[in-house]
Design an enzyme around this catalytic site. Structure first.
Site, PDB file in Angstrom:
ATOM      1  CD  GLU A  65      -1.399  -2.244   2.076  1.00  0.00           C
ATOM      2  OE1 GLU A  65      -2.228  -2.861   2.728  1.00  0.00           O
ATOM      3  OE2 GLU A  65      -0.203  -2.598   2.033  1.00  0.00           O
ATOM      4  CB  CYS A  96      -1.234   0.334   4.918  1.00  0.00           C
ATOM      5  SG  CYS A  96       0.409  -0.349   4.885  1.00  0.00           S
TER       6      CYS A  96
END
Length: 154
Positions: A65, A96
């Site tokens: 991510e 993330c």
């Protein structure tokens, strides 16, 4: 509508892009990285793709991510991804999801749930208030790749 697809996202659309993320996860698996893959879609176009690079870069923050946020922002020439959809094979962790909040991603679609480290166990949610999310898309395929990876490690 936060993301500009021209039409509403559908299960088949989500599955199509999740398969793209699974291809990235397979690249990670083959490189002996935890097999998580991600793609960012904007206006029906994949603008960024990435997979975990934590082992290769010796960097605990090099999650798929984080890599794909950087690539998408670079492609768009701006830090906000409010018209984008992130497809990721595993539910984002708290780190993330914090980055996704700052990027103001329009929608997150993830495959397998992560009951130990996933953001959905956090109350209140660490996501931006306008971010939509859907979990469990191709959950079995996404989860199996992770299970196979850790089974191989043992």
């Amino acid at each position: 509508m936060l993301y500009n697809f021209g039409e509403e996202s559908s299960v088949s659309t989500d599955e199509f892009y999740m398969k793209q993320a699974l291809k990235e996860a397979q690249i990670a698996f083959d490189a002996d990285e935890v097999p998580v893959g991600a793609v960012v879609v904007c206006r029906n176009r994949v603008i960024a793709r990435a997979h975990n690079l934590t082992e290769r870069l010796n960097d605990v923050t090099a999650h798929a991510e984080m890599q794909v946020i950087t690539a998408a922002a670079s492609f768009l020439g701006g830090k906000y991804l409010d018209e984008c959809v992130l497809y990721v094979t595993l539910e984002p962790c708290v780190m993330c999801s914090g980055a996704l909040q700052w990027a103001q991603v329009g929608k997150i679609v993830f495959g397998a749930f992560d009951p130990k480290r996933g953001f959905s166990r956090m109350i209140p949610s660490p996501l931006h208030p306008k971010t939509e999310y859907v979990g469990g898309v191709l959950e079995n395929e996404c989860g199996q790749l992770i299970k196979d990876f850790f089974k191989k490690k043992r």
